[in-house]
Design an enzyme around this catalytic site. Structure first.
Site, PDB file in Angstrom:
ATOM      1  N   ASP A 199     -13.557  13.962  -5.474  1.00  0.00           N
ATOM      2  CA  ASP A 199     -13.536  15.204  -6.249  1.00  0.00           C
ATOM      3  C   ASP A 199     -14.747  15.174  -7.177  1.00  0.00           C
ATOM      4  O   ASP A 199     -15.589  14.267  -7.068  1.00  0.00           O
ATOM      5  CB  ASP A 199     -12.217  15.270  -7.051  1.00  0.00           C
ATOM      6  CG  ASP A 199     -11.773  16.705  -7.309  1.00  0.00           C
ATOM      7  OD1 ASP A 199     -12.634  17.541  -7.663  1.00  0.00           O
ATOM      8  OD2 ASP A 199     -10.570  16.994  -7.182  1.00  0.00           O
ATOM      9  N   LYS A 246      -7.340   7.890  -1.729  1.00  0.00           N
ATOM     10  CA  LYS A 246      -8.720   8.247  -1.340  1.00  0.00           C
ATOM     11  C   LYS A 246      -9.292   9.383  -2.191  1.00  0.00           C
ATOM     12  O   LYS A 246      -9.577  10.474  -1.690  1.00  0.00           O
ATOM     13  CB  LYS A 246      -8.785   8.608   0.145  1.00  0.00           C
ATOM     14  CG  LYS A 246      -8.316   7.481   1.053  1.00  0.00           C
ATOM     15  CD  LYS A 246      -8.478   7.821   2.527  1.00  0.00           C
ATOM     16  CE  LYS A 246      -8.065   6.691   3.434  1.00  0.00           C
ATOM     17  NZ  LYS A 246      -6.639   6.383   3.452  1.00  0.00           N
ATOM     18  N   LYS A 295       0.836  -1.206   0.000  1.00  0.00           N
ATOM     19  CA  LYS A 295       0.000   0.000   0.000  1.00  0.00           C
ATOM     20  C   LYS A 295       0.868   1.252   0.000  1.00  0.00           C
ATOM     21  O   LYS A 295       1.708   1.436   0.882  1.00  0.00           O
ATOM     22  CB  LYS A 295      -0.916   0.009   1.229  1.00  0.00           C
ATOM     23  CG  LYS A 295      -1.817   1.236   1.302  1.00  0.00           C
ATOM     24  CD  LYS A 295      -2.866   1.070   2.390  1.00  0.00           C
ATOM     25  CE  LYS A 295      -2.478   1.694   3.715  1.00  0.00           C
ATOM     26  NZ  LYS A 295      -2.580   3.155   3.752  1.00  0.00           N
ATOM     27  N   THR A 304     -12.349   6.210   9.971  1.00  0.00           N
ATOM     28  CA  THR A 304     -12.416   5.715  11.354  1.00  0.00           C
ATOM     29  C   THR A 304     -12.186   6.837  12.362  1.00  0.00           C
ATOM     30  O   THR A 304     -12.493   6.682  13.533  1.00  0.00           O
ATOM     31  CB  THR A 304     -11.399   4.576  11.585  1.00  0.00           C
ATOM     32  OG1 THR A 304     -10.191   4.906  10.918  1.00  0.00           O
ATOM     33  CG2 THR A 304     -11.922   3.261  11.090  1.00  0.00           C
ATOM     34  N   ASP A 361      -3.367   4.186  -2.157  1.00  0.00           N
ATOM     35  CA  ASP A 361      -4.366   4.646  -1.187  1.00  0.00           C
ATOM     36  C   ASP A 361      -4.375   6.178  -1.127  1.00  0.00           C
ATOM     37  O   ASP A 361      -3.905   6.771  -0.155  1.00  0.00           O
ATOM     38  CB  ASP A 361      -4.045   4.021   0.179  1.00  0.00           C
ATOM     39  CG  ASP A 361      -5.134   4.277   1.205  1.00  0.00           C
ATOM     40  OD1 ASP A 361      -6.268   4.603   0.808  1.00  0.00           O
ATOM     41  OD2 ASP A 361      -4.847   4.149   2.411  1.00  0.00           O
ATOM     42  N   ARG A 379       2.612  -0.797  10.992  1.00  0.00           N
ATOM     43  CA  ARG A 379       3.617  -0.729  12.066  1.00  0.00           C
ATOM     44  C   ARG A 379       3.996  -2.061  12.705  1.00  0.00           C
ATOM     45  O   ARG A 379       5.171  -2.253  13.028  1.00  0.00           O
ATOM     46  CB  ARG A 379       3.168   0.293  13.124  1.00  0.00           C
ATOM     47  CG  ARG A 379       3.273   1.710  12.602  1.00  0.00           C
ATOM     48  CD  ARG A 379       2.499   2.679  13.451  1.00  0.00           C
ATOM     49  NE  ARG A 379       1.064   2.484  13.281  1.00  0.00           N
ATOM     50  CZ  ARG A 379       0.132   3.204  13.890  1.00  0.00           C
ATOM     51  NH1 ARG A 379       0.485   4.161  14.726  1.00  0.00           N
ATOM     52  NH2 ARG A 379      -1.138   2.978  13.665  1.00  0.00           N
TER      53      ARG A 379
END
Ligand code: C5P
Length: 214
Positions: free
Chosen positions: A63, A60, A31, A113, A58, A192
């Site tokens: 528009d 997002k 990603k 989120t 990614d 991570r």
């Protein structure tokens, strides 16, 4: 295909390249988010593809419909495997995005989120995305089953917030790789826990082993 997507949240081309090469037995999709993309753009996508791996871009998109349509065309021309759009861009934007020929997979963000919402709203947006031809959604581990039962098994669910072991960080709604895949996740996004591990290869291998038979 391997279900783990590595969130390549490092901001240096050399580090990204080392991770792609080292983790290659266990990860097929990497990603790339806005920060790495703004720094290394086309080169990072080329490097991942040259290593025989796939790119999840990614960025997002959100528009006016014509702009998102052209952004999807550009991502296709760069050779990405999948990309994200915001479901809140609405029906016309989603339909034009999915109308692009030979396009990458499109996954929609339902509700970020970081925002307060309800399961009903997440499902409403997932259904809208599905009706507009979107291939799946990004969802927290807690919503996988509801989305699958409302949108069908074929509608893909891609799940971040994966923690092989419990840690205190900013992800609140977390699940282990096994529980997310058992709940129906088509892909899990891990950043991570692998990247910041002392031995990223070992963590990636353990995740791979824990879900490969599921
Ligand atoms: O490091 P960690 O495993 O938390 O990384 C998860 C990745 O998924 C990050 O790149 C993060 O930006 C992304 N993501 C997320 N939650 C979402 C959407 C994307 O954590 N709802």
């Amino acid at each position: 295909m391997n279900k783990t997507i590595l969130a390549l949240d490092v901001f240096d081309f050399k580090k990204a390249e080392k991770l792609v090469k080292d983790l290659s037995p266990y990860i097929d999709v990497f990603k790339v988010g806005p920060i790495l993309f703004l720094q290394s753009g086309k080169e990072i996508i080329k490097m991942i593809n040259d290593n025989g791996k796939k790119v999840f871009l990614d960025l997002k998109f959100h528009d006016i419909p014509a702009t998102v349509q052209r952004a999807v065309q550009s991502a296709r021309d760069l050779g990405v495997y999948s990309l994200t759009v915001h479901s809140c861009g609405g029906e016309e934007m989603l339909k034009l995005a999915t109308s692009v020929e030979n396009r990458p997979k499109i996954w929609a963000v339902t509700v970020l989120t970081s925002q307060v919402t309800t399961p009903e709203e997440v499902v409403r947006r997932a259904k809208l995305a599905k009706d507009c031809g979107v291939d799946g959604v990004i969802s927290s581990p807690l919503e996988i089953e509801t989305i699958k039962s409302n949108c069908g098994k074929e509608f893909e669910v891609v799940t971040p917030g994966i923690r092989p072991v419990k840690v205190a960080d900013d992800q609140k709604r977390v699940a282990t790789p096994e529980s997310a895949v058992k709940a129906g996740a088509d892909f899990i996004v891990v950043g991570r826990p692998i990247i910041q591990a002392e031995n990223p290869v070992e963590v990636a291998k353990n995740i791979y082993e824990s879900i490969k038979e599921l």
